[in-house]
Design a protein around this motif. Structure first.
Motif, mmCIF file in Angstrom:
data_model
loop_
_atom_site.group_PDB
_atom_site.id
_atom_site.type_symbol
_atom_site.label_atom_id
_atom_site.label_comp_id
_atom_site.label_asym_id
_atom_site.label_seq_id
_atom_site.Cartn_x
_atom_site.Cartn_y
_atom_site.Cartn_z
ATOM 1 N N GLU A 61 0.849 -1.189 0.000
ATOM 2 C CA GLU A 61 0.000 0.000 0.000
ATOM 3 C C GLU A 61 0.888 1.244 0.000
ATOM 4 N N SER A 62 0.475 2.264 -0.723
ATOM 5 C CA SER A 62 1.247 3.496 -0.804
ATOM 6 C C SER A 62 1.454 4.093 0.579
ATOM 7 N N LEU A 63 2.656 4.558 0.825
ATOM 8 C CA LEU A 63 2.960 5.236 2.081
ATOM 9 C C LEU A 63 2.673 6.727 1.999
ATOM 10 N N GLY A 64 2.250 7.182 0.826
ATOM 11 C CA GLY A 64 1.922 8.584 0.639
ATOM 12 C C GLY A 64 3.160 9.443 0.469
ATOM 13 N N MET A 65 2.924 10.685 0.194
ATOM 14 C CA MET A 65 4.004 11.648 -0.018
ATOM 15 C C MET A 65 4.717 11.917 1.292
ATOM 16 N N ASP A 66 6.030 11.980 1.235
ATOM 17 C CA ASP A 66 6.830 12.225 2.425
ATOM 18 C C ASP A 66 8.059 13.017 2.004
ATOM 19 N N TRP A 67 8.223 14.210 2.563
ATOM 20 C CA TRP A 67 9.350 15.081 2.203
ATOM 21 C C TRP A 67 10.519 14.924 3.166
ATOM 22 N N SER A 68 10.572 13.814 3.898
ATOM 23 C CA SER A 68 11.622 13.628 4.895
ATOM 24 C C SER A 68 12.968 13.284 4.248
ATOM 25 N N LEU A 69 14.031 13.523 4.990
ATOM 26 C CA LEU A 69 15.363 13.183 4.501
ATOM 27 C C LEU A 69 15.541 11.678 4.297
ATOM 28 N N PRO A 70 15.035 10.818 5.204
ATOM 29 C CA PRO A 70 15.176 9.377 4.942
ATOM 30 C C PRO A 70 14.529 8.959 3.612
ATOM 31 N N ARG A 71 13.369 9.507 3.273
ATOM 32 C CA ARG A 71 12.728 9.173 1.998
ATOM 33 C C ARG A 71 13.577 9.671 0.837
#
Length: 135
Positions: free
Chosen positions: A100-110
């Motif tokens: 399932e999509s984890l959605g948009m994430d602007w974090s450094l780990p992503r």
């Protein structure tokens, strides 16, 4: 020997290094995350080795084969990085189809998890498209 063929040899080395990350002591944490950011499994390793061998063969074959590799590989890996950045999963490992999509994430780990595919794919595509001569 053309510049694109040398670039293919560089991709061979980079992709073989990517395939070996899980097997170098100290690069994975207790949870099996490489550099504490992302997990690579046997399927990912096989994909990296297959891509590396494709790069090596293309580099030895011809300028045209090298250009074709860089364009196709670049588009595939860049797209995978974009999907990974926006959904948390890529398509080369079938992750977008099985999770399932984890959605948009602007974090450094992503960002760091997808940066290798964005950078390798983007540079390969750029090199393959912009280099037209056989020099």
């Amino acid at each position: 020997m053309t510049r694109l063929r040398y670039i293919c040899f560089g991709y061979f080395v980079a992709l073989m290094l990517a395939a070996s990350v899980n097997y170098i002591p100290g690069l994975t944490d207790d949870e099996g995350l490489a550099f504490g950011i992302f997990a690579l499994d046997l399927y990912d390793d096989a994909l990296h080795v297959a891509s590396a061998l494709w790069a090596l063969i293309a580099g030895f074959m011809s300028h045209r084969a090298a250009q074709t590799f860089l364009i196709l590989f670049g588009a595939a890996y860049l797209g995978d990085g974009v999907f990974g950045f926006f959904t948390g999963w890529g398509y080369l490992d079938m992750g977008i189809f099985t999770n399932e999509s984890l959605g948009m994430d602007w974090s450094l780990p992503r960002l760091f998890a997808n940066l290798p595919h964005l950078a390798l794919g983007g540079f390969a595509l750029w090199a393959g498209v912009t280099e037209t001569g056989g020099r």
